[in-house]
Structures are given as C-alpha cells and as structure tokens.
Design a protein around this motif. Structure first.
Motif, PDB file in Angstrom:
ATOM      1  N   TYR A  97     -17.342   1.673   2.904  1.00  0.00           N
ATOM      2  CA  TYR A  97     -16.000   2.026   2.412  1.00  0.00           C
ATOM      3  C   TYR A  97     -15.174   0.752   2.260  1.00  0.00           C
ATOM      4  O   TYR A  97     -15.193  -0.106   3.151  1.00  0.00           O
ATOM      5  CB  TYR A  97     -15.398   2.961   3.459  1.00  0.00           C
ATOM      6  CG  TYR A  97     -14.045   3.545   3.183  1.00  0.00           C
ATOM      7  CD1 TYR A  97     -13.633   3.871   1.895  1.00  0.00           C
ATOM      8  CD2 TYR A  97     -13.182   3.818   4.240  1.00  0.00           C
ATOM      9  CE1 TYR A  97     -12.383   4.438   1.678  1.00  0.00           C
ATOM     10  CE2 TYR A  97     -11.941   4.400   4.038  1.00  0.00           C
ATOM     11  CZ  TYR A  97     -11.542   4.701   2.743  1.00  0.00           C
ATOM     12  OH  TYR A  97     -10.316   5.266   2.537  1.00  0.00           O
ATOM     13  N   ASN A 144     -12.130   0.154   2.573  1.00  0.00           N
ATOM     14  CA  ASN A 144     -11.138  -0.085   3.616  1.00  0.00           C
ATOM     15  C   ASN A 144     -11.832  -0.363   4.947  1.00  0.00           C
ATOM     16  O   ASN A 144     -11.752   0.402   5.905  1.00  0.00           O
ATOM     17  CB  ASN A 144     -10.190   1.109   3.719  1.00  0.00           C
ATOM     18  CG  ASN A 144      -9.345   1.244   2.476  1.00  0.00           C
ATOM     19  OD1 ASN A 144      -8.922   0.240   1.899  1.00  0.00           O
ATOM     20  ND2 ASN A 144      -9.128   2.455   2.017  1.00  0.00           N
ATOM     21  N   SER A 170     -12.546   5.718  -1.600  1.00  0.00           N
ATOM     22  CA  SER A 170     -12.450   7.152  -1.300  1.00  0.00           C
ATOM     23  C   SER A 170     -12.505   7.964  -2.602  1.00  0.00           C
ATOM     24  O   SER A 170     -12.868   9.133  -2.588  1.00  0.00           O
ATOM     25  CB  SER A 170     -11.168   7.458  -0.519  1.00  0.00           C
ATOM     26  OG  SER A 170     -10.066   6.863  -1.155  1.00  0.00           O
ATOM     27  N   HIS A 197      -7.219  13.964   2.188  1.00  0.00           N
ATOM     28  CA  HIS A 197      -7.989  12.739   2.010  1.00  0.00           C
ATOM     29  C   HIS A 197      -9.382  12.971   2.622  1.00  0.00           C
ATOM     30  O   HIS A 197      -9.494  13.663   3.644  1.00  0.00           O
ATOM     31  CB  HIS A 197      -7.270  11.585   2.720  1.00  0.00           C
ATOM     32  CG  HIS A 197      -7.738  10.239   2.276  1.00  0.00           C
ATOM     33  ND1 HIS A 197      -8.850   9.646   2.818  1.00  0.00           N
ATOM     34  CD2 HIS A 197      -7.278   9.395   1.325  1.00  0.00           C
ATOM     35  CE1 HIS A 197      -9.037   8.474   2.215  1.00  0.00           C
ATOM     36  NE2 HIS A 197      -8.098   8.297   1.304  1.00  0.00           N
ATOM     37  N   MET A 253      -6.867  -4.820   4.015  1.00  0.00           N
ATOM     38  CA  MET A 253      -6.437  -4.812   2.609  1.00  0.00           C
ATOM     39  C   MET A 253      -6.055  -6.231   2.162  1.00  0.00           C
ATOM     40  O   MET A 253      -6.203  -6.587   0.992  1.00  0.00           O
ATOM     41  CB  MET A 253      -5.298  -3.816   2.408  1.00  0.00           C
ATOM     42  CG  MET A 253      -5.746  -2.411   2.801  1.00  0.00           C
ATOM     43  SD  MET A 253      -4.671  -1.127   2.249  1.00  0.00           S
ATOM     44  CE  MET A 253      -5.459   0.299   3.034  1.00  0.00           C
ATOM     45  N   HIS A 296       0.846  -1.203   0.000  1.00  0.00           N
ATOM     46  CA  HIS A 296       0.000   0.000   0.000  1.00  0.00           C
ATOM     47  C   HIS A 296       0.884   1.258   0.000  1.00  0.00           C
ATOM     48  O   HIS A 296       2.016   1.235   0.482  1.00  0.00           O
ATOM     49  CB  HIS A 296      -0.946   0.009   1.215  1.00  0.00           C
ATOM     50  CG  HIS A 296      -1.974   1.105   1.121  1.00  0.00           C
ATOM     51  ND1 HIS A 296      -1.813   2.322   1.746  1.00  0.00           N
ATOM     52  CD2 HIS A 296      -3.126   1.184   0.416  1.00  0.00           C
ATOM     53  CE1 HIS A 296      -2.858   3.096   1.460  1.00  0.00           C
ATOM     54  NE2 HIS A 296      -3.663   2.433   0.648  1.00  0.00           N
ATOM     55  N   TYR A 327       0.935   3.637   1.852  1.00  0.00           N
ATOM     56  CA  TYR A 327       1.291   4.156   3.174  1.00  0.00           C
ATOM     57  C   TYR A 327       2.466   3.430   3.832  1.00  0.00           C
ATOM     58  O   TYR A 327       2.967   3.902   4.843  1.00  0.00           O
ATOM     59  CB  TYR A 327       0.098   4.031   4.133  1.00  0.00           C
ATOM     60  CG  TYR A 327      -1.083   4.951   3.859  1.00  0.00           C
ATOM     61  CD1 TYR A 327      -0.979   6.072   3.051  1.00  0.00           C
ATOM     62  CD2 TYR A 327      -2.312   4.694   4.466  1.00  0.00           C
ATOM     63  CE1 TYR A 327      -2.075   6.894   2.827  1.00  0.00           C
ATOM     64  CE2 TYR A 327      -3.407   5.519   4.249  1.00  0.00           C
ATOM     65  CZ  TYR A 327      -3.283   6.624   3.424  1.00  0.00           C
ATOM     66  OH  TYR A 327      -4.363   7.434   3.228  1.00  0.00           O
ATOM     67  N   ASP A 364      -3.329   1.773  -4.131  1.00  0.00           N
ATOM     68  CA  ASP A 364      -4.352   1.760  -3.081  1.00  0.00           C
ATOM     69  C   ASP A 364      -4.890   0.340  -2.935  1.00  0.00           C
ATOM     70  O   ASP A 364      -4.515  -0.564  -3.700  1.00  0.00           O
ATOM     71  CB  ASP A 364      -5.436   2.816  -3.328  1.00  0.00           C
ATOM     72  CG  ASP A 364      -6.303   2.539  -4.543  1.00  0.00           C
ATOM     73  OD1 ASP A 364      -6.561   1.364  -4.845  1.00  0.00           O
ATOM     74  OD2 ASP A 364      -6.736   3.514  -5.187  1.00  0.00           O
ATOM     75  N   GLU A 377     -10.971  11.281   4.534  1.00  0.00           N
ATOM     76  CA  GLU A 377     -11.053  10.832   5.925  1.00  0.00           C
ATOM     77  C   GLU A 377     -10.738  11.976   6.896  1.00  0.00           C
ATOM     78  O   GLU A 377     -10.833  11.816   8.114  1.00  0.00           O
ATOM     79  CB  GLU A 377     -10.095   9.656   6.173  1.00  0.00           C
ATOM     80  CG  GLU A 377     -10.575   8.364   5.524  1.00  0.00           C
ATOM     81  CD  GLU A 377      -9.608   7.208   5.683  1.00  0.00           C
ATOM     82  OE1 GLU A 377      -8.766   7.236   6.603  1.00  0.00           O
ATOM     83  OE2 GLU A 377      -9.688   6.262   4.886  1.00  0.00           O
ATOM     84  N   HIS A 437      -6.208  10.750  10.199  1.00  0.00           N
ATOM     85  CA  HIS A 437      -6.736  11.911   9.488  1.00  0.00           C
ATOM     86  C   HIS A 437      -7.554  12.834  10.399  1.00  0.00           C
ATOM     87  O   HIS A 437      -7.512  14.054  10.253  1.00  0.00           O
ATOM     88  CB  HIS A 437      -7.607  11.438   8.313  1.00  0.00           C
ATOM     89  CG  HIS A 437      -6.804  10.763   7.237  1.00  0.00           C
ATOM     90  ND1 HIS A 437      -6.518   9.425   7.273  1.00  0.00           N
ATOM     91  CD2 HIS A 437      -6.215  11.257   6.121  1.00  0.00           C
ATOM     92  CE1 HIS A 437      -5.785   9.118   6.212  1.00  0.00           C
ATOM     93  NE2 HIS A 437      -5.585  10.200   5.500  1.00  0.00           N
ATOM     94  N   SER A 483      -8.423  10.765  -3.116  1.00  0.00           N
ATOM     95  CA  SER A 483      -7.920   9.472  -2.629  1.00  0.00           C
ATOM     96  C   SER A 483      -6.398   9.471  -2.827  1.00  0.00           C
ATOM     97  O   SER A 483      -5.857  10.360  -3.501  1.00  0.00           O
ATOM     98  CB  SER A 483      -8.537   8.347  -3.456  1.00  0.00           C
ATOM     99  OG  SER A 483      -8.026   8.395  -4.775  1.00  0.00           O
ATOM    100  N   THR A 484      -5.730   8.447  -2.299  1.00  0.00           N
ATOM    101  CA  THR A 484      -4.257   8.431  -2.447  1.00  0.00           C
ATOM    102  C   THR A 484      -3.854   8.328  -3.922  1.00  0.00           C
ATOM    103  O   THR A 484      -2.922   9.003  -4.358  1.00  0.00           O
ATOM    104  CB  THR A 484      -3.607   7.286  -1.641  1.00  0.00           C
ATOM    105  OG1 THR A 484      -4.161   6.031  -2.049  1.00  0.00           O
ATOM    106  CG2 THR A 484      -3.788   7.473  -0.161  1.00  0.00           C
TER     107      THR A 484
HETATM  108  P1  13P Z   1      -7.117   5.166  -0.465  1.00  0.00           P
HETATM  109  O1  13P Z   1      -8.212   4.255  -0.908  1.00  0.00           O
HETATM  110  O2  13P Z   1      -7.318   6.585  -0.868  1.00  0.00           O
HETATM  111  O3  13P Z   1      -5.753   4.626  -0.794  1.00  0.00           O
HETATM  112  O4  13P Z   1      -7.242   5.250   1.121  1.00  0.00           O
HETATM  113  C1  13P Z   1      -6.442   4.515   1.912  1.00  0.00           C
HETATM  114  C2  13P Z   1      -6.752   4.718   3.299  1.00  0.00           C
HETATM  115  O5  13P Z   1      -6.851   3.785   4.042  1.00  0.00           O
HETATM  116  C3  13P Z   1      -6.910   6.088   3.794  1.00  0.00           C
HETATM  117  O6  13P Z   1      -6.677   6.113   5.166  1.00  0.00           O
END
Ligand code: 13P
Length: 308
Positions: A118, A120, A135, A204, A70, A30, A32, A46, A206, A181, A220-221
């Motif tokens: 969502y 996630n 997102s 984002h 994920m 991912h 992140y 993502d 969130e 977030h 989104s990312t």
């Molecule tokens: P994305 O779907 O934008 O990658 O979001 C990941 C996420 O977990 C945001 O905290």
C-alpha cells in the motif's frame, strides 16, 4: 482550531501565505488535515495526487502538510526539490507496525511471491515490495497478477481482506491495520446506517471487512470526494478531516461522519502554527537514501505499468 478566534486564524493564514511567497514553497496537504491547513495549501488531495502535483509545479521547494509516509512519497517523486515536513514526529502508526524484518521473513518463506505494498507505508517497506498499490486501485492491481503467482500484501490486512473478497485470491498478510478505521465495528456502522436509511454509506477499505460488506461503496478518499460531488445524502466512513472538508465545500448537502471518533491524532498535529514555523525556519527537511528511493520508485513504476 479549538480555542482560537477567527481573527487569529485569519492572521495565521495571512502570515503563512506571505512566508510561502517569500520562500517560494508549494504547499501540499492531505484530505485528512485540519481544514484551516487545507485552506492555505496550493493543492489538497490523497498522498499520490499530492506528490504528483508537487512534481508538476515550478516551485523548487515543497512543504508537505501531512504525515511522514506521505512526505516520503513527495520526496520520491520530487528528488531534486527541497521537501519539508510540517511536523518532525507526525507519522502513520500502521506504517510502522510491520518492520522490514517481518516482511523479509515472509519473503524468505515465499521467495517467488509478488509483494504488493500500500502506498501509504514507510519507504523502507515499499522498497522491499515489487508493486505499489493505492486504496483506489488495490483490487485492480491484484487482479492483474497471474493466478498462479503467490501474493504477499502489506501492511493493512483490512485492505488485504477486502481485496481477497473482491478477487477471490488468497493473500499472504501480516496482522496490522489502521486504528482510525479498524475501531469501527459492524454494530456501530449498522446502527448509523439504520439511523440514516436513505443515505449512502461510503467506507474506506481500511475498515473491517464486515463494515466494507455493509457499505454501499468502498472507496479511497479521492473517490469519496467524486461521489459526494454527485450525491446529496452521504455517510462518510473515513478520517473526519475529509468530512470537514466536504461539509465546508457543500454546506447544503446532508453529510454525516460514520463516527466522530475517526480521528488520526498524527494528522491533527499539522496545525497552522506548525506550518508557519516550518516555513519560517525552513525545516524539517525529508530525505530518502538512494537505494530506498530507487527501489520504492521501481515498485511504483510497476503499478503504473499495470494500470497502463
Ligand atoms: P487515500 O489514499 O484513500 O487518501 O487513503 C489515505 C489514508 O491514509 C487512509 O487512511
């Protein structure tokens, strides 16, 4: 990786590449996770993109360098492949805040409502929903639902509030959000924006609604990555792994994290050492029970039908 020399990191990466070849794994990571882990992945993106890429690959085994929710998406779209998680306990606190019982209670109160969840989120929650969203497409999905239909939106109430603001629809929500977030206040975001007046502020969905309203773009990312491809001065309002990735890719661009506190502790459990261990021991396998898999897949298929 703090306290680890460059030579050690290079050795770890070489070890992982050789284990990956030996055991024939496709590694997805991912946006992140630590950038050293992103470097050894076959694909970085993502959660949905990662799962789809793994499904497209010929490899029969997939290693998910990310958190459990994920991994569940990866297993959902790769039911015949062996899917491993890097860390047995890395998960999303948001995903676990709302238990299935709370959602069932809402569904009992609003039996005719569509339940938009969502992507996630825990697989059990998605299995209780009728439509999945990401997102990137949450606004579009809600807009596609007939006006007279009630909508339960779970689990992130900040995304829900952003969708309400964008669509003018009233959503039925639970009170939960992502601590990474949600911690960013309007005052903090406004201060950073004032410090860099000619930068675009991306956040984002969130983030809190007042922070989203202040931003130049709510993305989104994957949308943030596309934006940075085209722009040179950007403040990134999401988990710092994305900032680290983009700073490495574009050293000449002026990029600023909205806050260095935007760190997901669970994402940071995914280290090179843990990746090597998972590959060497071929653990921790993730499985979805048949009913949960079937229902959450049907919720995801509704999303694709709506998007065409
Ligand atoms: P994305 O779907 O934008 O990658 O979001 C990941 C996420 O977990 C945001 O905290």
């Amino acid at each position: 990786m703090y306290g680890t020399s460059k030579a050690e990191i290079t050795r770890s990466k070489e070890k992982i590449i050789s284990l990956k070849r030996e055991h024939n794994y496709f590694i997805i990571a991912h946006n992140y996770v630590d950038t050293d882990v992103q470097d050894i992945a076959d694909y970085v993106g993502d959660s949905l993109q990662m799962a789809l890429k793994a499904a497209d690959s010929d490899a029969e085994k997939v290693l998910v360098a990310s958190i459990k929710i994920m991994g569940e998406s990866a297993k959902l779209l790769n039911p015949d492949k062996k899917v491993l998680m890097v860390h047995p306990y890395a998960d999303c606190r948001l995903a676990n805040l709302n238990n299935v019982e709370e959602l069932r209670e809402l569904k009992r109160k609003h039996p005719a409502a569509e339940v938009v969840c969502y992507v996630n989120s825990a697989a059990e929650l998605r299995a209780e929903s009728t439509i999945t969203c990401t997102s990137a497409n949450c606004v579009k999905i809600v807009q596609a639902i007939p006006e007279d239909k009630q909508i339960i939106f779970i689990p992130d109430s900040n995304i829900g509030k952003w969708v309400e603001y964008q669509t003018g629809r009233k959503l039925i929500m639970l009170d939960s959000n992502c601590y990474v977030h949600h911690q960013i206040s309007f005052v903090e975001a406004n201060q950073t924006k004032a410090q860099f007046p000619d930068f675009s502020l991306l956040v984002h969905p969130e983030c809190r609604l007042e922070v989203c309203k202040l931003a130049d773009e709510v993305l989104s990312t994957s949308q943030m990555i596309n934006y940075v491809n085209e722009h040179d001065k950007v403040i990134l309002g999401t988990e710092t792994g994305l900032y680290d990735q983009l700073r490495k890719r574009y050293p000449q661009k002026l990029l600023v994290p909205l806050s260095s506190r935007m760190v997901c502790e669970d994402m940071k459990l995914i280290s090179l050492d843990m990746v090597a261990k998972a590959l060497a021991e071929e653990q921790y396998e993730i499985n979805l029970d048949g009913e949960t898999g079937k229902k959450s897949l049907s919720s995801l298929q509704r999303m694709w039908e709506i998007l065409g």
